[in-house]
Design a protein around this motif. Structure first.
Motif, mmCIF file in Angstrom:
data_model
loop_
_atom_site.group_PDB
_atom_site.id
_atom_site.type_symbol
_atom_site.label_atom_id
_atom_site.label_comp_id
_atom_site.label_asym_id
_atom_site.label_seq_id
_atom_site.Cartn_x
_atom_site.Cartn_y
_atom_site.Cartn_z
ATOM 1 N N PRO A 5 0.844 -1.205 0.000
ATOM 2 C CA PRO A 5 0.000 0.000 0.000
ATOM 3 C C PRO A 5 0.868 1.239 0.000
ATOM 4 N N LEU A 6 0.611 2.165 -0.919
ATOM 5 C CA LEU A 6 1.326 3.433 -0.916
ATOM 6 C C LEU A 6 0.715 4.310 0.161
ATOM 7 N N ILE A 7 1.562 4.959 0.930
ATOM 8 C CA ILE A 7 1.102 5.681 2.102
ATOM 9 C C ILE A 7 0.571 7.061 1.715
ATOM 10 N N ILE A 8 -0.633 7.049 1.242
ATOM 11 C CA ILE A 8 -1.287 8.296 0.856
ATOM 12 C C ILE A 8 -2.764 8.000 0.685
ATOM 13 N N THR A 9 -3.624 8.971 0.858
ATOM 14 C CA THR A 9 -5.055 8.763 0.683
ATOM 15 C C THR A 9 -5.525 9.450 -0.581
ATOM 16 N N GLY A 10 -6.655 8.957 -1.095
ATOM 17 C CA GLY A 10 -7.194 9.557 -2.302
ATOM 18 C C GLY A 10 -7.525 11.021 -2.117
ATOM 19 N N LEU A 11 -8.030 11.385 -0.930
ATOM 20 C CA LEU A 11 -8.374 12.776 -0.657
ATOM 21 C C LEU A 11 -7.142 13.664 -0.791
ATOM 22 N N ALA A 12 -6.084 13.307 -0.091
ATOM 23 C CA ALA A 12 -4.887 14.148 -0.103
ATOM 24 C C ALA A 12 -4.253 14.182 -1.485
ATOM 25 N N LEU A 13 -4.262 13.062 -2.174
ATOM 26 C CA LEU A 13 -3.686 13.019 -3.519
ATOM 27 C C LEU A 13 -4.377 13.995 -4.449
ATOM 28 N N SER A 14 -5.687 13.991 -4.390
ATOM 29 C CA SER A 14 -6.419 14.860 -5.299
ATOM 30 C C SER A 14 -6.170 16.327 -4.992
ATOM 31 N N MET A 15 -6.037 16.647 -3.708
ATOM 32 C CA MET A 15 -5.817 18.038 -3.329
ATOM 33 C C MET A 15 -4.410 18.498 -3.670
ATOM 34 N N LEU A 16 -3.458 17.587 -3.574
ATOM 35 C CA LEU A 16 -2.086 17.952 -3.877
ATOM 36 C C LEU A 16 -1.765 17.832 -5.357
ATOM 37 N N GLY A 17 -2.640 17.182 -6.111
ATOM 38 C CA GLY A 17 -2.371 16.965 -7.520
ATOM 39 C C GLY A 17 -1.253 15.978 -7.759
ATOM 40 N N GLU A 332 -13.852 23.621 5.604
ATOM 41 C CA GLU A 332 -13.656 22.312 4.994
ATOM 42 C C GLU A 332 -12.518 22.347 3.980
ATOM 43 N N GLU A 333 -12.494 23.394 3.144
ATOM 44 C CA GLU A 333 -11.455 23.508 2.130
ATOM 45 C C GLU A 333 -10.085 23.721 2.770
ATOM 46 N N GLN A 334 -10.013 24.589 3.770
ATOM 47 C CA GLN A 334 -8.750 24.855 4.444
ATOM 48 C C GLN A 334 -8.231 23.612 5.168
ATOM 49 N N ALA A 335 -9.129 22.893 5.816
ATOM 50 C CA ALA A 335 -8.719 21.684 6.537
ATOM 51 C C ALA A 335 -8.197 20.626 5.574
ATOM 52 N N GLY A 336 -8.880 20.474 4.447
ATOM 53 C CA GLY A 336 -8.424 19.501 3.459
ATOM 54 C C GLY A 336 -7.059 19.842 2.919
ATOM 55 N N LYS A 337 -6.829 21.130 2.664
ATOM 56 C CA LYS A 337 -5.531 21.576 2.158
ATOM 57 C C LYS A 337 -4.434 21.341 3.204
ATOM 58 N N ALA A 338 -4.734 21.670 4.470
ATOM 59 C CA ALA A 338 -3.758 21.478 5.541
ATOM 60 C C ALA A 338 -3.421 20.007 5.736
ATOM 61 N N ILE A 339 -4.410 19.149 5.637
ATOM 62 C CA ILE A 339 -4.178 17.707 5.772
ATOM 63 C C ILE A 339 -3.285 17.215 4.640
ATOM 64 N N GLU A 341 -1.069 18.920 2.994
ATOM 65 C CA GLU A 341 0.282 19.460 3.115
ATOM 66 C C GLU A 341 1.023 18.923 4.330
ATOM 67 N N ARG A 342 0.317 18.732 5.462
ATOM 68 C CA ARG A 342 0.998 18.467 6.725
ATOM 69 C C ARG A 342 0.851 17.035 7.222
ATOM 70 N N VAL A 343 0.007 16.261 6.555
ATOM 71 C CA VAL A 343 -0.125 14.844 6.925
ATOM 72 C C VAL A 343 0.225 13.968 5.722
ATOM 73 N N ALA A 344 -0.549 14.114 4.647
ATOM 74 C CA ALA A 344 -0.349 13.259 3.483
ATOM 75 C C ALA A 344 1.040 13.427 2.877
ATOM 76 N N ALA A 345 1.481 14.683 2.715
ATOM 77 C CA ALA A 345 2.788 14.921 2.100
ATOM 78 C C ALA A 345 3.920 14.366 2.955
ATOM 79 N N VAL A 346 3.756 14.428 4.284
ATOM 80 C CA VAL A 346 4.778 13.901 5.187
ATOM 81 C C VAL A 346 4.894 12.391 5.047
ATOM 82 N N GLU A 353 7.100 7.565 9.175
ATOM 83 C CA GLU A 353 6.147 6.459 9.112
ATOM 84 C C GLU A 353 4.865 6.749 9.867
ATOM 85 N N THR A 354 4.922 7.703 10.799
ATOM 86 C CA THR A 354 3.742 8.086 11.569
ATOM 87 C C THR A 354 3.678 9.603 11.671
#
Length: 427
Positions: A5-17, A332-339, A341-346, A353-354
């Motif tokens: 499994p690649l460590i990323i979610t569909g939500l974060a991927l779409s927001m980060l492009g 909602e938009e700001q939270a998604g963007k922050a997630i 950048e600061r969770v998914a990208a990490v 790893e966590t």
């Protein structure tokens, strides 16, 4: 066959492009064709050995009526003292008799043996633990002990979160370590994080003090609760500079004790099993050098990955940036963007790893900073965090049962909606 499994979610991927890496359909090690049509895009399949390679391996061992298998002697390490050419020390332990698997080692061992115990039996532990049963039982009845059990009941992996640096400075390390060890001795507690902001909060003023503290605290805890994982949290400011030479020079002068080679040595020497690095300082530390928070974060995790610290232990990130006085005010938009950048990208950096996100803390003025609203009220930020179910096991938070929002049972049940792990603070 291996699923990765690649460590990323569909939500974060779409927001980060960011697209999922393209695994070629013609790759001989790809077994994606065996996955069902509804398999998430972040799951890919690779053969550890292709079917053709597996057939060659089997053929090697089975051909000629298994001749290669018959000639493959078992790997044996040791000395047979009955052989004339071997000189064995008569003072060695044991009776010198070879035994097969499952045979008892000594008379009575088939019944478990009878260990020699101290008077009263309190310290009779065959696992070498320095915590007595009475100490363990007492620890289970504390707020921290009950909080740890409640978190486990909520399905979360538990660490004990303690601060031993002050105790070490005042010469009370052994006493404090014993208290923390009794909490960690509970069944299914993964380990102990025994200090935060090591070297950054100025409790330990020099690099030598840091090294000595980490070494002595690790020794005390490993003696008291062998087998439990140990972790620390700190900051490595120079990592955020990347290749900016002026930044590296000035940051090294400002934080000389936070040298990455020294901190990395804690992992390499086996003093700690988990190293968590702060992500919050990246938002403002580097603006004078034209490096924004996103660039600093990217720089940090490139530096960590380049040092291969994950070969020696688990690397984590920590961030309190989702909290705000009273509650998170993000839309909602700001939270998604922050997630993103600061969770998914990490996590996608393949260095951490966590990710540990603070959800509630109180400043020196008494203001309570939260992600959720008062009394666990939902908001846009929490709803977006709940969408990270695919990486829930990699998300952690910190919880203090001595200052609950509602009560530990309600609080931890709510936190378990997002987090798979929790650091329960020792009071």
């Amino acid at each position: 066959m291996r699923l990765r499994p690649l460590i990323i979610t569909g939500l974060a991927l779409s927001m980060l492009g960011i697209g999922v890496p393209a695994w070629s359909a013609t790759d001989p090690r790809s077994c994606n064709d065996l996955l069902s049509s509804d398999t998430p895009a972040y799951v890919v399949c690779n053969w550890m050995a292709t079917p053709e390679e597996a057939a060659d391996i089997a053929r090697f061992w089975l051909e000629n009526d298994g001749e290669n298998m018959k000639e493959a002697d078992p790997y044996f390490v040791g000395v047979d003292c009955d052989e004339a050419e071997n000189a064995c020390d008569p003072n060695l332990e044991g009776d010198g008799q070879l035994r097969g698997d499952g045979d008892p080692d000594v008379e009575g061992a088939e019944d478990g043996g009878t260990p020699e115990c101290e008077q009263g039996g309190d310290s009779c532990y065959v696992n070498g633990s320095g915590v007595t049963q009475a100490e363990k039982t007492a620890a289970e009845q504390t707020e921290t002990g009950k909080g740890a059990k409640t978190a486990q009941d909520a399905g979360m992996r538990v660490w004990i979160d303690a601060e031993l640096a002050d105790d070490w400075k005042t010469g009370k390390l052994e006493e404090a370590a014993k208290k923390v060890a009794a909490l960690a001795a509970q069944d299914d507690v993964a380990g102990i994080r025994f200090s935060s902001q090591v070297g950054y909060n100025k409790v330990l003023g020099t690099a030598d003090e840091m090294d000595k503290f980490v070494a002595e605290a690790a020794k005390a805890l490993r003696t008291a609760v062998p087998g439990k994982k140990l972790g620390v949290h700190t900051v490595v400011p120079i990592f955020g500079c990347g290749g900016h030479e002026q930044c590296k020079t000035e940051i090294a002068k400002k934080h000389p004790q936070l040298d990455p080679d020294r901190i990395g040595a804690w992992l390499k020497r086996g003093l700690v099993d988990q190293l968590t690095l702060d992500n919050g300082h990246l938002s403002s530390e580097y603006t004078a050098y034209g490096i924004d928070a996103a660039q600093a974060q990217r720089n940090q995790w490139i530096q960590v990955r380049a040092r291969a610290w994950d070969m020696y232990g688990q690397i984590g990130a920590e961030d309190a940036g989702f909290t705000a006085p009273g509650a998170s005010k993000l839309t909602e938009e700001q939270a998604g963007k922050a997630i993103g950048e600061r969770v998914a990208a990490v996590l996608q950096s393949d260095a951490a790893e966590t990710v540990t996100l603070w959800t509630r803390w109180q400043d020196q003025q008494g203001t309570v900073n939260r992600v959720l609203g008062e009394k666990l009220a939902d908001n846009a930020t929490w709803e977006q965090l709940k969408k990270l179910g695919a990486v829930k096991a990699r998300l952690a938070t910190v919880y203090d049962p001595a200052t609950p929002e509602v009560d530990p049972a309600a609080d931890l049940k709510k936190l378990s909606e997002v987090f798979g792990q929790v650091y329960v603070r020792a009071s």
